[in-house]
Design a protein around this motif. Structure first.
Motif, short mmCIF file in Angstrom:
data_model
loop_
_atom_site.label_atom_id
_atom_site.label_comp_id
_atom_site.label_asym_id
_atom_site.label_seq_id
_atom_site.Cartn_x
_atom_site.Cartn_y
_atom_site.Cartn_z
N ASP A 1 52.09 -23.19 -64.74
CA ASP A 1 51.30 -24.17 -63.99
C ASP A 1 52.19 -25.07 -63.14
OD1 ASP A 1 48.88 -23.25 -64.81
OD2 ASP A 1 48.35 -24.98 -66.05
N TYR A 2 53.34 -25.45 -63.68
CA TYR A 2 54.24 -26.31 -62.92
C TYR A 2 54.84 -25.59 -61.72
CZ TYR A 2 54.08 -30.50 -65.78
OH TYR A 2 53.66 -31.65 -66.40
N GLU A 3 55.18 -24.32 -61.87
CA GLU A 3 55.69 -23.55 -60.74
C GLU A 3 54.61 -23.42 -59.66
OE1 GLU A 3 58.69 -22.42 -60.05
OE2 GLU A 3 59.58 -23.14 -61.93
N LEU A 4 53.39 -23.16 -60.10
CA LEU A 4 52.27 -23.03 -59.17
C LEU A 4 52.03 -24.34 -58.43
CD1 LEU A 4 49.67 -21.49 -58.17
CD2 LEU A 4 48.52 -22.45 -60.17
N TYR A 5 51.98 -25.44 -59.17
CA TYR A 5 51.69 -26.74 -58.56
C TYR A 5 52.79 -27.16 -57.58
CZ TYR A 5 50.94 -31.77 -58.13
OH TYR A 5 50.76 -33.04 -57.62
N ASN A 6 54.03 -27.07 -58.01
CA ASN A 6 55.14 -27.51 -57.16
C ASN A 6 55.24 -26.67 -55.89
OD1 ASN A 6 55.91 -29.59 -58.90
ND2 ASN A 6 57.25 -28.26 -60.09
N PHE A 7 54.97 -25.39 -56.01
CA PHE A 7 55.04 -24.50 -54.85
C PHE A 7 54.04 -24.92 -53.78
CE2 PHE A 7 53.70 -20.81 -52.43
CZ PHE A 7 54.90 -20.25 -52.03
N PHE A 8 52.79 -25.13 -54.19
CA PHE A 8 51.77 -25.45 -53.20
C PHE A 8 51.79 -26.91 -52.78
CE2 PHE A 8 49.93 -21.36 -54.56
CZ PHE A 8 49.79 -20.80 -53.29
N LEU A 9 52.38 -27.78 -53.59
CA LEU A 9 52.58 -29.15 -53.16
C LEU A 9 53.54 -29.19 -51.96
CD1 LEU A 9 52.33 -32.24 -53.49
CD2 LEU A 9 54.19 -32.12 -55.17
N LYS A 10 54.64 -28.45 -52.07
CA LYS A 10 55.59 -28.39 -50.96
C LYS A 10 54.96 -27.74 -49.74
CE LYS A 10 59.61 -28.11 -54.01
NZ LYS A 10 60.71 -27.25 -54.52
N ARG A 11 54.17 -26.68 -49.97
CA ARG A 11 53.57 -25.99 -48.84
C ARG A 11 52.56 -26.86 -48.10
NH1 ARG A 11 49.87 -20.55 -48.13
NH2 ARG A 11 48.23 -22.02 -48.66
N LEU A 12 51.80 -27.68 -48.86
CA LEU A 12 50.82 -28.55 -48.23
C LEU A 12 51.48 -29.43 -47.17
CD1 LEU A 12 47.88 -29.81 -48.20
CD2 LEU A 12 48.85 -31.56 -49.70
N TRP A 13 52.62 -30.04 -47.52
CA TRP A 13 53.26 -30.96 -46.59
C TRP A 13 53.92 -30.22 -45.43
CZ3 TRP A 13 51.80 -35.62 -46.13
CH2 TRP A 13 51.24 -36.28 -47.23
N LYS A 14 54.36 -29.00 -45.66
CA LYS A 14 54.87 -28.20 -44.55
C LYS A 14 53.74 -27.90 -43.56
CE LYS A 14 58.62 -25.82 -46.99
NZ LYS A 14 59.11 -24.50 -47.50
N GLN A 15 52.57 -27.57 -44.09
CA GLN A 15 51.43 -27.28 -43.22
C GLN A 15 51.00 -28.52 -42.45
OE1 GLN A 15 48.97 -25.55 -46.45
NE2 GLN A 15 48.74 -23.74 -45.16
#
Length: 391
Positions: free
Chosen positions: A300-314
């Motif tokens: 869950d932490y890998e999933l969350y951190n991955f898409f948290l970073k992607r959100l701000w890139k987007q």
């Protein structure tokens, strides 16, 4: 005798300073996250928001996306996000994917499987096709593609894992007499002493990396964590999902959603739903429990951190204008919540802005946004199949 040299030195320094400032200005990153403040005014009967500039993000020249597959993940704020899609689809008579009551609850397609035509979903009305999927079900790309149009936009949602874990314990009432913190500590202590049997079948529990399970991570990773395989699967999800909403940045996510779908601002307004306001001893748990849970919920932490970073890139890819829209949207949401919680004014008028034409919000609209999931489901069943659900 010393005046001329001093003057020359001053002139040279002035030229150097001017050149330096020009170079710094040329290289300044205008996409830096700076707060934007908006002026707004209130009258006795209306609240007005307005911002005027030469740039318009509306009306969009592109056709709004009306085919949506939203992965509704347990206890991530997904009911609030789901409401946006439910209201949009109902207003436009779009066809929803609904459960055929194979599960315990009619608003849940499945907590263990993905969509299975002829088994756990009701066929679309004659001559229609599915357009929106937004009820609880496990993600499976091939299964989703089997029922959804080719131009479907795929949206997910995640939440900071420990906060989701606490919310699950409270919502599903894993501890009686409000002794949630005691249950949490005992649970984490037990999984460190011996292999938890629930690990072997994550489908039977909502306590074991539930977000990863609903995103359909390979089952063997729940027993044997492999960072290499996890990253491979995250890359797959990165390619398949257009947006994954981050609960802690809901408003930023919704603004990005609006742009991706080419919807109007009024289409993505919401009021918070299923927010637990009660006191809980879960607020007393400390860093020790968080560290233990980080080990237990590694997926869950890998999933969350991955898409948290992607959100701000987007978000940053849209440039400075989207930051202004986020500030505008937050203020609009604040005024909306205030308006919906008060009967002092009969109508909220939102003036034309950079991102929206003028529109109005009534208290009937507030009631529409506050409706529960079962109410929406009943309306869908009446609209699509001329019958009510039974629950």
């Amino acid at each position: 005798m010393m005046v001329a040299p001093v003057t020359k030195i001053c002139i040279c320094f002035g030229i150097f300073l001017t050149l330096f400032l020009c170079l710094m200005t040329a290289n300044y990153d205008y996409h830096t996250l700076l707060p934007n403040y908006w002026k707004y005014r209130n009258t006795n009967q209306i609240a007005v928001l307005n911002k005027v500039s030469n740039y318009r993000y509306f009306p969009t020249k592109q056709t709004p996306s009306q085919h949506i597959a939203f992965l509704k993940v347990h206890k991530t704020g997904s009911t609030t996000a789901q409401g946006i899609f439910l209201r949009y689809g109902l207003k436009r008579n779009l066809t929803f994917v609904v459960a055929n009551n194979k599960s315990t609850y009619p608003n849940v397609i499945s907590i263990e499987e993905s969509v299975i035509p002829g088994y756990n979903i009701v066929p679309p009305p004659k001559g229609r096709r599915y357009e929106i999927l937004c009820f609880h079900v496990v993600y499976n790309r091939s299964a989703f593609e089997g029922i959804m149009p080719n131009d479907t936009k795929y949206i997910g949602i995640v939440r900071e894992p420990f906060q989701q874990f606490k919310s699950i314990i409270r919502y599903f009432d894993y501890a009686k007499h409000n002794k949630y913190a005691q249950f949490l500590r005992q649970f984490l202590q037990n999984i460190t002493l011996s292999k938890n049997k629930e690990n072997h079948n994550p489908a039977t529990t909502v306590l074991n990396n539930r977000m990863a399970f609903e995103f359909n991570f390979p089952l063997h990773l729940f027993d044997s964590f492999s960072l290499h395989e996890v990253k491979q699967y995250l890359q797959k999800l990165d390619e398949e999902f257009d947006l994954v909403i981050i609960n802690e940045y809901m408003e930023e996510s919704v603004v990005l959603l609006r742009r991706m779908l080419n919807w109007d601002v009024q289409d993505v307004l919401f009021v918070n739903l299923n927010v637990n306001q009660g006191s809980s001893d879960l607020n007393k748990v400390g860093l020790k429990e968080v560290r233990l849970y980080r080990k237990y919920a590694a997926l869950d932490y890998e999933l969350y951190n991955f898409f948290l970073k992607r959100l701000w890139k987007q978000i940053n890819s849209y440039g400075h204008d989207i930051l202004e829209e986020i500030s505008y949207y937050k203020l609009l949401r604040k005024n909306l919540e205030s308006f919906c919680n008060s009967k002092e004014t009969p109508i909220l008028i939102v003036e034309e802005s950079n991102w929206s034409s003028s529109f109005q919000v009534t208290h009937e609209d507030c009631d529409f946004m506050r409706q529960g999931e079962f109410w929406y489901l009943n309306e869908i069943m009446k609209q699509q199949y001329s019958k009510k659900t039974v629950y």
